[in-house]
Design a protein around this motif. Structure first.
Motif, PDB file in Angstrom:
ATOM      1  N   LYS A   4      12.258  -6.394  -5.763  1.00  0.00           N
ATOM      2  CA  LYS A   4      11.229  -6.573  -4.741  1.00  0.00           C
ATOM      3  C   LYS A   4      10.358  -7.785  -5.043  1.00  0.00           C
ATOM      4  CE  LYS A   4       9.802  -4.721  -0.882  1.00  0.00           C
ATOM      5  NZ  LYS A   4      10.713  -4.545   0.263  1.00  0.00           N
ATOM      6  N   TYR A   5      10.045  -8.009  -6.315  1.00  0.00           N
ATOM      7  CA  TYR A   5       9.273  -9.192  -6.684  1.00  0.00           C
ATOM      8  C   TYR A   5      10.011 -10.462  -6.266  1.00  0.00           C
ATOM      9  CZ  TYR A   5       5.319  -7.448  -9.437  1.00  0.00           C
ATOM     10  OH  TYR A   5       4.133  -6.883  -9.834  1.00  0.00           O
ATOM     11  N   SER A   6      11.293 -10.515  -6.580  1.00  0.00           N
ATOM     12  CA  SER A   6      12.080 -11.719  -6.284  1.00  0.00           C
ATOM     13  C   SER A   6      12.186 -11.946  -4.787  1.00  0.00           C
ATOM     14  CB  SER A   6      13.481 -11.575  -6.894  1.00  0.00           C
ATOM     15  OG  SER A   6      13.409 -11.413  -8.293  1.00  0.00           O
ATOM     16  N   GLU A   7      12.449 -10.870  -4.043  1.00  0.00           N
ATOM     17  CA  GLU A   7      12.567 -10.984  -2.591  1.00  0.00           C
ATOM     18  C   GLU A   7      11.260 -11.454  -1.961  1.00  0.00           C
ATOM     19  OE1 GLU A   7      13.003  -8.059   1.332  1.00  0.00           O
ATOM     20  OE2 GLU A   7      12.958  -7.221  -0.695  1.00  0.00           O
ATOM     21  N   THR A   8      10.146 -10.887  -2.415  1.00  0.00           N
ATOM     22  CA  THR A   8       8.854 -11.168  -1.795  1.00  0.00           C
ATOM     23  C   THR A   8       8.440 -12.618  -1.983  1.00  0.00           C
ATOM     24  OG1 THR A   8       8.196  -8.878  -2.180  1.00  0.00           O
ATOM     25  CG2 THR A   8       6.453 -10.450  -1.685  1.00  0.00           C
ATOM     26  N   ARG A   9       8.669 -13.175  -3.171  1.00  0.00           N
ATOM     27  CA  ARG A   9       8.265 -14.562  -3.422  1.00  0.00           C
ATOM     28  C   ARG A   9       8.920 -15.534  -2.454  1.00  0.00           C
ATOM     29  NH1 ARG A   9       8.991 -13.752  -9.148  1.00  0.00           N
ATOM     30  NH2 ARG A   9       7.014 -13.222 -10.130  1.00  0.00           N
ATOM     31  N   ILE A  10      10.141 -15.224  -2.041  1.00  0.00           N
ATOM     32  CA  ILE A  10      10.858 -16.111  -1.123  1.00  0.00           C
ATOM     33  C   ILE A  10      10.541 -15.764   0.329  1.00  0.00           C
ATOM     34  CG2 ILE A  10      13.120 -16.925  -0.392  1.00  0.00           C
ATOM     35  CD1 ILE A  10      12.266 -17.749  -3.242  1.00  0.00           C
ATOM     36  N   LYS A  11      10.678 -14.501   0.675  1.00  0.00           N
ATOM     37  CA  LYS A  11      10.550 -14.077   2.073  1.00  0.00           C
ATOM     38  C   LYS A  11       9.132 -14.210   2.594  1.00  0.00           C
ATOM     39  CE  LYS A  11      11.915 -10.267   5.122  1.00  0.00           C
ATOM     40  NZ  LYS A  11      12.511  -8.904   5.189  1.00  0.00           N
ATOM     41  N   SER A  20       0.836  -1.198   0.000  1.00  0.00           N
ATOM     42  CA  SER A  20       0.000   0.000   0.000  1.00  0.00           C
ATOM     43  C   SER A  20       0.871   1.248   0.000  1.00  0.00           C
ATOM     44  CB  SER A  20      -0.904  -0.001   1.242  1.00  0.00           C
ATOM     45  OG  SER A  20      -1.548   1.240   1.414  1.00  0.00           O
ATOM     46  N   ILE A  21       0.316   2.325  -0.500  1.00  0.00           N
ATOM     47  CA  ILE A  21       1.014   3.601  -0.491  1.00  0.00           C
ATOM     48  C   ILE A  21       1.277   4.065   0.938  1.00  0.00           C
ATOM     49  CG2 ILE A  21      -1.119   4.948  -0.581  1.00  0.00           C
ATOM     50  CD1 ILE A  21       2.300   5.768  -2.211  1.00  0.00           C
ATOM     51  N   ASP A  22       0.602   3.483   1.914  1.00  0.00           N
ATOM     52  CA  ASP A  22       0.886   3.799   3.316  1.00  0.00           C
ATOM     53  C   ASP A  22       2.327   3.476   3.689  1.00  0.00           C
ATOM     54  OD1 ASP A  22      -1.604   4.801   3.933  1.00  0.00           O
ATOM     55  OD2 ASP A  22      -2.384   2.901   4.685  1.00  0.00           O
ATOM     56  N   MET A  70       6.140  -1.464  -0.931  1.00  0.00           N
ATOM     57  CA  MET A  70       5.392  -1.688  -2.163  1.00  0.00           C
ATOM     58  C   MET A  70       6.222  -2.548  -3.118  1.00  0.00           C
ATOM     59  SD  MET A  70       3.803   2.161  -2.581  1.00  0.00           S
ATOM     60  CE  MET A  70       3.592   2.019  -4.349  1.00  0.00           C
ATOM     61  N   ILE A  71       5.579  -3.543  -3.704  1.00  0.00           N
ATOM     62  CA  ILE A  71       6.288  -4.424  -4.648  1.00  0.00           C
ATOM     63  C   ILE A  71       6.310  -3.731  -5.998  1.00  0.00           C
ATOM     64  CG2 ILE A  71       6.374  -6.703  -5.706  1.00  0.00           C
ATOM     65  CD1 ILE A  71       4.858  -7.789  -3.335  1.00  0.00           C
ATOM     66  N   PHE A  72       7.427  -3.077  -6.250  1.00  0.00           N
ATOM     67  CA  PHE A  72       7.570  -2.264  -7.444  1.00  0.00           C
ATOM     68  C   PHE A  72       8.994  -2.466  -7.944  1.00  0.00           C
ATOM     69  CE2 PHE A  72       4.832   1.755  -8.338  1.00  0.00           C
ATOM     70  CZ  PHE A  72       4.607   1.317  -9.631  1.00  0.00           C
ATOM     71  N   PRO A  96       3.572 -10.472 -13.259  1.00  0.00           N
ATOM     72  CA  PRO A  96       4.256 -11.761 -13.070  1.00  0.00           C
ATOM     73  C   PRO A  96       3.698 -12.587 -11.931  1.00  0.00           C
ATOM     74  CG  PRO A  96       5.661  -9.920 -12.405  1.00  0.00           C
ATOM     75  CD  PRO A  96       4.486  -9.327 -13.113  1.00  0.00           C
ATOM     76  N   ASP A  97       3.214 -11.937 -10.865  1.00  0.00           N
ATOM     77  CA  ASP A  97       2.609 -12.682  -9.757  1.00  0.00           C
ATOM     78  C   ASP A  97       1.370 -13.433 -10.231  1.00  0.00           C
ATOM     79  OD1 ASP A  97       4.359 -12.232  -7.733  1.00  0.00           O
ATOM     80  OD2 ASP A  97       3.277 -10.560  -6.848  1.00  0.00           O
ATOM     81  N   PHE A  98       0.501 -12.740 -10.974  1.00  0.00           N
ATOM     82  CA  PHE A  98      -0.725 -13.363 -11.451  1.00  0.00           C
ATOM     83  C   PHE A  98      -0.408 -14.506 -12.406  1.00  0.00           C
ATOM     84  CE2 PHE A  98      -3.352  -9.212 -10.852  1.00  0.00           C
ATOM     85  CZ  PHE A  98      -3.227  -9.366  -9.484  1.00  0.00           C
TER      86      PHE A  98
END
Length: 286
Positions: free
Chosen positions: A173-180, A160-162, A167-169, A207-209
């Motif tokens: 960040k995409y690569s880190e998030t999929r693992i972490k 979220s912008i909060d 934010m996955i941008f 890519p997530d979808f």
């Protein structure tokens, strides 16, 4: 008009459906000075204009649809100005909810899933439900406790912008998030298996979808399809590819008059869902 499948109507009526809102839903909202939320490509084009020069590799990435790499490079160029730029684009215009937001809310689903960073739908639903709707992101460790709790839930899949730093941008960040944060994706996998997804205003390149729906398709080859509203034209080859590799069935409508047919179709869907709920209540077949 969209020809809504009977099974989708039944699943929404029984709250066995997840409504997914993409950037196309926010696109019709209007903020200060007539500002509208950008699509991913529009955001990157605008951001690039703030960090000259337009290097060949950046332009090539954008034109080739490699938005993750382009975003990563632009973010690195902006450095400490990145988060401020994000707030200027997604928060400060104070975008207002549009008719599609309202119609989606009226479907009264239990779970909404969105990759959108803005808070347009979040704020609208929070107001309409007197603050009883719970909003969670991919990094909240208690999401699994809420799925079975019967509380209306908005899952912000990319943050979220909060919290701009989360934010996955961008590709890193995409690569880190999929693992972490793999448990969050396991949760989405479970929802795909146990619920029908209706995607509204979503693109096909996230890519997530791609990964989530392709995994579902190949793990459960006889599984039921999910649905995506899609503005014509849609080549038959694309429809077949999505059905075969992601188990997504396109629900087509005309893009004329700023997607007015989508609004009209959602009005009809709400009526069909309400009729189905009345039928279920009358026959005690919950």
């Amino acid at each position: 008009m969209i020809n809504w499948p009977d099974q989708l109507i039944k699943d929404i009526a029984r709250r066995r459906a997840v409504i997914m809102l993409g950037s196309g839903v926010s696109k019709n909202s209007i903020g200060k000075d007539g500002a509208r939320p950008p699509t991913w490509r529009e955001f990157l084009d605008s951001a690039l204009s703030n960090v000259p020069p337009k290097s060949k590799h950046l332009v090539a990435a954008l034109n080739g649809g490699d938005y993750l790499s382009a975003c990563e490079w632009i973010k690195n160029r902006m450095d400490e100005g990145w988060n401020e730029y994000l707030r200027n684009v997604f928060l400060r215009p104070a975008y207002q909810p549009n008719k599609v937001h309202e119609l989606i809310f009226e479907l009264d689903a239990g779970i909404y899933l969105t990759p959108n960073f803005d808070k347009i739908f979040d704020n609208y639903v929070t107001e309409r439900t007197d603050g009883t709707t719970i909003i969670k992101t991919y990094y909240d460790d208690d999401v699994h406790q809420l799925i079975r709790g019967g509380t209306r839930l908005i899952l912000k899949m990319h943050g979220s912008i909060d919290s701009p730093d989360r934010m996955i941008f961008g590709r890193a960040k995409y690569s880190e998030t999929r693992i972490k944060f793999a448990p969050f994706y396991h949760l989405i996998d479970a929802l795909l298996l146990t619920n029908t997804f209706l995607m509204i205003g979503c693109g096909l390149n996230d890519p997530d979808f791609q990964l989530l729906f392709e995994n579902y398709s190949y793990r459960f080859p006889s599984g039921a399809p999910h649905y995506m509203t899609y503005a014509d034209p849609a080549p038959q080859e694309l429809e077949s590819l999505l059905r075969d590799t992601r188990k997504i069935k396109l629900l087509k409508y005309s893009r004329a008059a700023e997607h007015k047919e989508l609004e009209d179709s959602l009005v009809e869907l709400n009526k069909k869902v309400e009729d189905e709920r009345e039928s279920i209540a009358a026959s005690f077949t919950w």
